[in-house]
Design an enzyme around this catalytic site. Sequence first.
Site, mmCIF file in Angstrom:
data_model
loop_
_atom_site.group_PDB
_atom_site.id
_atom_site.type_symbol
_atom_site.label_atom_id
_atom_site.label_comp_id
_atom_site.label_asym_id
_atom_site.label_seq_id
_atom_site.Cartn_x
_atom_site.Cartn_y
_atom_site.Cartn_z
ATOM 1 N N ASN A 88 0.782 -1.237 0.000
ATOM 2 C CA ASN A 88 0.000 0.000 0.000
ATOM 3 C C ASN A 88 0.818 1.293 0.000
ATOM 4 O O ASN A 88 0.588 2.188 0.821
ATOM 5 C CB ASN A 88 -0.988 -0.013 1.178
ATOM 6 C CG ASN A 88 -2.017 -1.118 1.023
ATOM 7 O OD1 ASN A 88 -2.354 -1.509 -0.090
ATOM 8 N ND2 ASN A 88 -2.497 -1.638 2.142
ATOM 9 N N ASN A 116 -3.823 -0.105 -2.755
ATOM 10 C CA ASN A 116 -5.243 -0.227 -2.468
ATOM 11 C C ASN A 116 -5.990 0.845 -3.264
ATOM 12 O O ASN A 116 -5.652 2.026 -3.167
ATOM 13 C CB ASN A 116 -5.489 -0.055 -0.965
ATOM 14 C CG ASN A 116 -6.886 -0.441 -0.554
ATOM 15 O OD1 ASN A 116 -7.848 -0.148 -1.259
ATOM 16 N ND2 ASN A 116 -7.008 -1.096 0.585
ATOM 17 N N PRO A 117 -6.999 0.476 -4.056
ATOM 18 C CA PRO A 117 -7.736 1.485 -4.835
ATOM 19 C C PRO A 117 -8.301 2.623 -3.994
ATOM 20 O O PRO A 117 -8.491 3.735 -4.509
ATOM 21 C CB PRO A 117 -8.846 0.664 -5.495
ATOM 22 C CG PRO A 117 -8.246 -0.696 -5.650
ATOM 23 C CD PRO A 117 -7.425 -0.890 -4.403
ATOM 24 N N SER A 118 -8.548 2.372 -2.708
ATOM 25 C CA SER A 118 -9.052 3.456 -1.859
ATOM 26 C C SER A 118 -8.011 4.565 -1.723
ATOM 27 O O SER A 118 -8.359 5.746 -1.575
ATOM 28 C CB SER A 118 -9.434 2.918 -0.481
ATOM 29 O OG SER A 118 -8.299 2.435 0.218
ATOM 30 N N SER A 156 -5.827 -9.231 5.509
ATOM 31 C CA SER A 156 -5.013 -8.080 5.135
ATOM 32 C C SER A 156 -4.198 -8.357 3.875
ATOM 33 O O SER A 156 -3.911 -9.513 3.530
ATOM 34 C CB SER A 156 -4.069 -7.712 6.287
ATOM 35 O OG SER A 156 -3.038 -8.684 6.401
ATOM 36 N N THR A 157 -3.807 -7.281 3.206
ATOM 37 C CA THR A 157 -2.925 -7.408 2.045
ATOM 38 C C THR A 157 -1.616 -8.067 2.448
ATOM 39 O O THR A 157 -1.048 -8.868 1.697
ATOM 40 C CB THR A 157 -2.646 -6.022 1.431
ATOM 41 O OG1 THR A 157 -3.880 -5.402 1.084
ATOM 42 C CG2 THR A 157 -1.772 -6.138 0.197
ATOM 43 N N GLY A 158 -1.137 -7.737 3.646
ATOM 44 C CA GLY A 158 0.103 -8.343 4.126
ATOM 45 C C GLY A 158 0.017 -9.850 4.193
ATOM 46 O O GLY A 158 0.946 -10.561 3.786
ATOM 47 N N HIS A 180 -10.268 -6.099 9.548
ATOM 48 C CA HIS A 180 -9.244 -7.144 9.522
ATOM 49 C C HIS A 180 -9.181 -7.830 10.885
ATOM 50 O O HIS A 180 -9.715 -7.329 11.872
ATOM 51 C CB HIS A 180 -7.870 -6.557 9.201
ATOM 52 C CG HIS A 180 -7.780 -5.941 7.840
ATOM 53 N ND1 HIS A 180 -8.202 -6.587 6.698
ATOM 54 C CD2 HIS A 180 -7.290 -4.731 7.431
ATOM 55 C CE1 HIS A 180 -7.978 -5.815 5.646
ATOM 56 N NE2 HIS A 180 -7.453 -4.674 6.066
#
EC number: 2.4.99.-
Length: 376
Positions: free
Chosen positions: A192, A214-216, A300-302, A348
């Site tokens: 991110n 992240n698109p946000s 999470s992305t992680g 998360h």
Amino acid sequence: MRYADPSANRDLLGNRTLLFIFICAFALVTLLQQILYGRNYIKRYFEFYEGPFEYNSTRCLELRHEILEVKVLSMVKQSELFDRWKSLQMCKWAMNISEANQFKSTLSRCCNAPAFLFTTQKNTPLGTKLKYEVDTSGIYHINQEIFRMFPKDMPYYRSQFKKCAVVGNGGILKNSRCGREINSADFVFRCNLPPISEKYTMDVGVKTDVVTVNPSIITERFHKLEKWRRPFYRVLQVYENASVLLPAFYNTRNTDVSIRVKYVLDDFESPQAVYYFHPQYLVNVSRYWLSLGVRAKRISTGLILVTAALELCEEVHLFGFWAFPMNPSGLYITHHYYDNVKPRPGFHAMPSEIFNFLHLHSRGILRVHTGTCSCC
């Protein structure tokens, strides 16, 4: 005038003395039991320390068992878990090849990152009706324009990289001096668009091979790339030739803004590749970790990157992954190494994710770094 029996006072005094002796004896026995058999093994902290203990020493086997015997996070107090983890830092870490290979085989069967981490022309042919990860009723028809954006096949293969670093953004990284060790890895994942300016490089390094977006972030910081295209491009330039990875098919809102990232980089003739998570890979990874107790609206992305790294790399090291307000020594830390903005509550399940990482560390499958580094 009443007669006072002196023997009664002596009896009372004697009873009190016996009670006091009993209490002292009980306290002494309890203290000795705690020192000799208690979970914290107090003597560990006071004996002469001659450096890290070997991975397979009796002491280290015991310490790893203390982590692994905690089957769910709620079994122990947070401070108790910290004590056990801190004690384990006295041990050298080594990869348990049989455990690691078995775990990777499980991931290969459930998720298969070398084939399905990204959408490719091979796994998502022209004309595919691609289901979104969350908006399962939504379908994206892969037309010629989108199909050309996909790589022909996955750019990475199984165990391609010897040593990988997955860098989270936790405050545990601040003052860690782990930058050199992160930079020494053969492949580095980051999450991110984290800052890696000179202010932070000593702790977090600069090397980046894949960075997620992240698109946000694009929506909030760069106005969906409708106007703020050059500022976004300049941010990505910080990561030099790192590939950019986005969840374009997580839900219908993510798609257009994620595709714009590809257009922006093409317009500025950037050499950076743009990849999109395959939605079915994300579904499979979420299901897998749910089976291990990670219950969240979204992992999470992680955690997604760690899961992929375990298949793509021989040895995986985690930095900046910690989900508690205090470090293992009990000192308060910021949520991120660059700010203290808290996440949206209930989205998360970060403590559960970190708990699983500590288990994987104890089993020799990956290494979690939570202290200071002394690399190279």
